[in-house]
Design a protein around this motif. Structure first.
Motif, short mmCIF file in Angstrom:
data_model
loop_
_atom_site.label_atom_id
_atom_site.label_comp_id
_atom_site.label_asym_id
_atom_site.label_seq_id
_atom_site.Cartn_x
_atom_site.Cartn_y
_atom_site.Cartn_z
N TRP A 1 13.72 -23.22 46.93
CA TRP A 1 14.84 -22.66 46.18
C TRP A 1 16.17 -23.24 46.63
CZ3 TRP A 1 18.95 -20.18 48.35
CH2 TRP A 1 18.81 -19.74 49.67
N ALA B 1 17.11 -20.12 41.15
CA ALA B 1 16.50 -21.16 41.97
C ALA B 1 15.14 -20.73 42.52
CB ALA B 1 17.43 -21.53 43.13
N GLN C 1 18.69 -27.06 36.49
CA GLN C 1 17.77 -26.63 37.55
C GLN C 1 16.33 -26.99 37.22
OE1 GLN C 1 19.87 -22.51 37.97
NE2 GLN C 1 18.83 -22.90 39.92
N GLY D 1 12.35 -23.02 41.02
CA GLY D 1 11.89 -23.96 42.04
C GLY D 1 10.48 -23.68 42.52
N SER E 1 21.40 -28.84 42.29
CA SER E 1 21.83 -28.50 40.93
C SER E 1 23.31 -28.19 40.84
CB SER E 1 21.03 -27.30 40.42
OG SER E 1 19.66 -27.56 40.36
N ASN F 1 16.69 -26.71 45.26
CA ASN F 1 17.01 -26.64 43.84
C ASN F 1 18.48 -26.27 43.64
OD1 ASN F 1 17.32 -24.92 41.23
ND2 ASN F 1 15.46 -26.11 40.89
N THR G 1 13.83 -29.57 39.38
CA THR G 1 12.45 -29.25 39.74
C THR G 1 11.49 -30.32 39.20
OG1 THR G 1 12.90 -26.87 39.77
CG2 THR G 1 10.62 -27.53 39.52
#
Length: 362
Positions: free
Chosen positions: A311, A35, A298, A39, A318, A314, A302
């Motif tokens: 992060w 992440a 992920q 991200g 996810s 994300n 984004t």
């Protein structure tokens, strides 16, 4: 006074363990680790990497956990398989049906939906089909699809997690090869682990081996402890000592060697502690699906958030999607494929290719 701690063999002979839970946690750990770069871009500081002074990311630690568990279970699978054909067939069924499903979904659903190119251009590009073929064959893995995720903070990569599968399958074949020539033994495994620890320091040799030596420290650590299973006791005091070694090496260096040795013991000790987590996978073993679906999900999160996202956003957005896809993958693909383990292998030559019993004594 004799020890009352069970041996690793006694633990493995039992039916209850926490391995499914540990693998699931490791798969989720990869999501949180990824992440940060997915991200916010490559080079974004990750807390665990900072904690270990750059020695290891959380994602690499979780991959190590997967491999050390595989070192135990794959060696056990080899010894219990009645023939080489059965062993290879079972291993292929575990990896390739789920992999094929995620690749097909990525190429023919995700790619067309998100590519910046016209659909005709996307489907006319050789890279679209090479992505599918290369990653399915685990040969020269390809990370990009034409026009997909180009504007993301971590650009172009569609499923970077697949890099580990080549090594995983390579270790499956290594176990088979060692078994065939009669070298699946304690002394050989111990020497091999030592070589893997030392060879990166050999000029001109270590760099050419890429990640094989490091990843063998983890897989080989599991293999080695399995071969010592009759003598190795699961002691809480030894587990506590392993925690101390891991903490010390996280601060002062040598962490990957500690993970491949002390970390292996600690994970196995935790795996066989009596707990309610032993029934964690009663609804399915989702860890492989979580691992192979997480990266593209992920990246999609984004992309939907404009190409960059914190992060924690994300990971939070996810995770439920990934778990849902992993559950579908298990029930619709992986579980059904694994039911074929005891059926004749699809290739005729494999059905005839048998070396009899493959039980080896270390």
């Amino acid at each position: 006074m004799p020890s009352t701690s069970p041996t690793l063999r006694q633990c493995l002979d039992g039916r209850r363990n926490n391995l499914d839970f540990i693998r699931f946690v490791a798969a989720v750990g990869v999501i949180f680790s990824h992440a940060f770069p997915l991200g916010q871009g490559a080079g974004t500081p990750e807390p665990f990497e900072a904690l270990t002074h750059g020695q290891m990311t959380l994602g690499r630690l979780c991959v190590a956990v997967f491999l050390l568990i595989s070192g135990v279970l794959i060696t056990q699978s080899y010894e219990r398989s009645p023939s080489m054909a059965r062993y290879l067939w079972a291993r292929a069924l575990r990896i390739f049906p789920g992999l094929a499903c995620v690749l097909l979904a990525t190429v023919f659903l995700l790619g067309p939906a998100l590519t910046e190119l016209p659909l005709a251009g996307y489907f006319q590009s050789p890279e679209t089909y090479l992505y599918l073929l290369r990653n399915l064959a685990l040969y020269q893995p390809q990370w990009n699809l034409p026009g997909v995720f180009h504007g993301n903070a971590y650009p172009d990569a569609v499923n970077g997690s697949l890099w580990t599968l080549l090594y995983e399958v390579g270790f499956y074949l290594l176990v088979a090869g060692l078994g065939v020539v009669g070298l699946l033994r304690r002394q050989v495994a111990l020497v091999a682990w030592a070589v893997a620890a030392l060879v990166p320091f050999v000029p001109r040799v270590g760099p050419r081996l890429n990640l094989w030596p490091e990843l063998y420290l983890y897989f080989g650590g599991g293999l080695l402890l399995y071969l010592f299973r009759e003598r190795l006791r699961m002691s809480p005091w030894l587990a506590l000592g392993c925690v101390g070694v891991l903490v010390a090496t996280a601060r002062w260096g040598g962490l990957k060697y500690a993970v491949g040795s002390c970390g292996t013991y600690l994970v196995l000790y935790l795996a066989f502690l009596p707990s309610r987590l032993s029934s964690f996978a009663r609804h399915g073993d989702f860890s492989y699906g979580v691992y192979v679906y997480a990266f593209p999900v992920q990246q999609t999160v984004t992309w939907l958030m404009g190409g960059s996202v914190a992060w924690w956003v994300n990971a939070t957005l996810s995770l439920p999607v990934v778990v849902l896809l992993a559950a579908l993958s298990w029930h619709l693909v992986e579980k059904r494929a694994l039911r074929l383990k005891n059926s004749p292998p699809v290739f005729g030559f494999m059905a005839r290719f048998s070396f009899g019993s493959f039980r080896r004594r270390g």
